[in-house]
Design a protein around this motif. Structure first.
Motif, mmCIF file in Angstrom:
data_model
loop_
_atom_site.group_PDB
_atom_site.id
_atom_site.type_symbol
_atom_site.label_atom_id
_atom_site.label_comp_id
_atom_site.label_asym_id
_atom_site.label_seq_id
_atom_site.Cartn_x
_atom_site.Cartn_y
_atom_site.Cartn_z
ATOM 1 N N TYR A 22 29.811 50.093 55.866
ATOM 2 C CA TYR A 22 30.683 51.112 55.030
ATOM 3 C C TYR A 22 31.845 50.614 55.438
ATOM 4 O O TYR A 22 32.782 51.110 54.246
ATOM 5 C CB TYR A 22 30.416 52.427 56.004
ATOM 6 N N TYR A 25 32.391 48.365 52.173
ATOM 7 C CA TYR A 25 32.294 49.292 50.985
ATOM 8 C C TYR A 25 33.734 49.615 50.943
ATOM 9 O O TYR A 25 34.453 49.740 49.933
ATOM 10 C CB TYR A 25 31.549 50.384 50.992
ATOM 11 N N SER A 44 27.242 58.792 53.900
ATOM 12 C CA SER A 44 27.073 58.852 52.350
ATOM 13 C C SER A 44 26.143 57.477 52.183
ATOM 14 O O SER A 44 25.249 57.880 51.334
ATOM 15 C CB SER A 44 28.164 58.927 51.589
ATOM 16 N N PHE A 45 26.389 56.659 52.728
ATOM 17 C CA PHE A 45 25.738 55.380 51.958
ATOM 18 C C PHE A 45 24.282 55.504 52.659
ATOM 19 O O PHE A 45 23.459 55.213 51.859
ATOM 20 C CB PHE A 45 26.326 54.214 52.747
ATOM 21 N N ALA A 48 22.760 57.963 50.292
ATOM 22 C CA ALA A 48 22.357 57.364 48.955
ATOM 23 C C ALA A 48 21.422 56.549 49.049
ATOM 24 O O ALA A 48 20.708 56.455 47.904
ATOM 25 C CB ALA A 48 23.755 56.739 48.443
ATOM 26 N N THR A 76 27.280 56.704 46.910
ATOM 27 C CA THR A 76 27.912 56.565 48.191
ATOM 28 C C THR A 76 29.408 56.749 48.101
ATOM 29 O O THR A 76 29.994 57.800 48.839
ATOM 30 C CB THR A 76 28.102 54.914 48.616
#
Length: 252
Positions: A22, A25, A44-45, A48, A76
């Motif tokens: 993350y 990202y 969220s990752f 997703a 994400t």
């Protein structure tokens, strides 16, 4: 019983993200989407990834791995609060950047015990191979990290179109060995209870479930409510080496 072949999973077994996924990202998103809340990105990752795994067979279809990961990346970002229109307009920049990052040592690093244990097994004349549910980017990662020469074959689910826990992907590892190796002369090591441990056992191999502790093991796969009673667990790859040595010493 003498162990003559050790097969390894890749992620969270031999290699780990250089920074949390993350975080990487977030660094890539920032120029296009602004700074997103790290904790929201982390959650969220995970969501997703599970959603896309459920909706689409991994790496299959005309768009392959890039299309599959593009959907994960999009969900994400939006799930972490990014503007959907900004995400759509910037994906053509973000996706190639992340795909490239996670194709080399920029995105990944070896665990401290990976190379020493692979070298020790080589010195013991024990063959080692890789069996991983991942796409073709794993090959340049392994090469960049200097361990490709220790792994033969390297079986990636995108290439062979079989995923763990299917017994077929484990058994492919035996066809590439220079001499015949029996299933009971092999052990698979990985961090996922179903895909690695139970999959290998169902294929007829021995198996060790790797459960690393400390910061580097933070990404290990643990299913909610899992039951590992009776499962052979090791905390690092030195534990794998010790187990192999015990099996082989006991058969002399």
């Amino acid at each position: 019983m003498t162990i003559r072949l050790v097969t390894f999973d890749a992620l969270h077994t031999l290699i780990t993200p250089r920074l949390p996924i993350y975080v990487q990202y977030s660094q890539t998103f920032a120029p296009y989407l602004g700074v997103l809340e790290p904790e929201l990105l982390r959650q969220s990752f995970k969501v997703a990834l599970k959603q896309v795994q459920k909706d689409k067979p991994a790496y299959q279809g005309d768009s392959g791995a890039e299309g599959w990961w593009s959907e994960v990346i999009k969900r994400t970002a939006i799930g972490a609060g990014a503007d959907p229109q900004a995400v759509d307009s910037s994906l053509r920049h973000i996706v190639p950047s992340l795909m490239e990052r996670f194709s080399s040592r920029e995105g990944y690093k070896l665990f401290h015990d990976s190379l020493p244990v692979l070298k020790r097994l080589y010195d013991m004349n024990i063959h080692t191979a890789l069996v991983s549910n991942t796409d073709t980017r794993m090959r340049p990662v392994l090469k960049d990290l200097g361990i490709t020469s220790y792994l033969d074959p390297i079986l990636l689910s995108e290439e062979v179109e079989i995923e763990k826990p299917d017994a077929k992907i484990f058994r492919l590892a035996f066809s590439a060995q220079p001499v015949a190796v029996g299933l009971q002369e092999s052990v698979h090591v990985g961090d996922e209870l179903d895909s690695d441990y139970r999959g290998a056992r169902a294929a007829g191999m021995h198996a060790l479930l790797l459960r690393r502790v400390g910061p580097e093991g933070a990404g290990e796969r643990k299913e909610e409510g899992e039951n590992i009673k009776g499962v052979q667990v090791v905390n690092d790859l030195w534990g794998v080496l010790k187990w192999v040595e015990q099996q082989n010493t006991g058969n002399r």
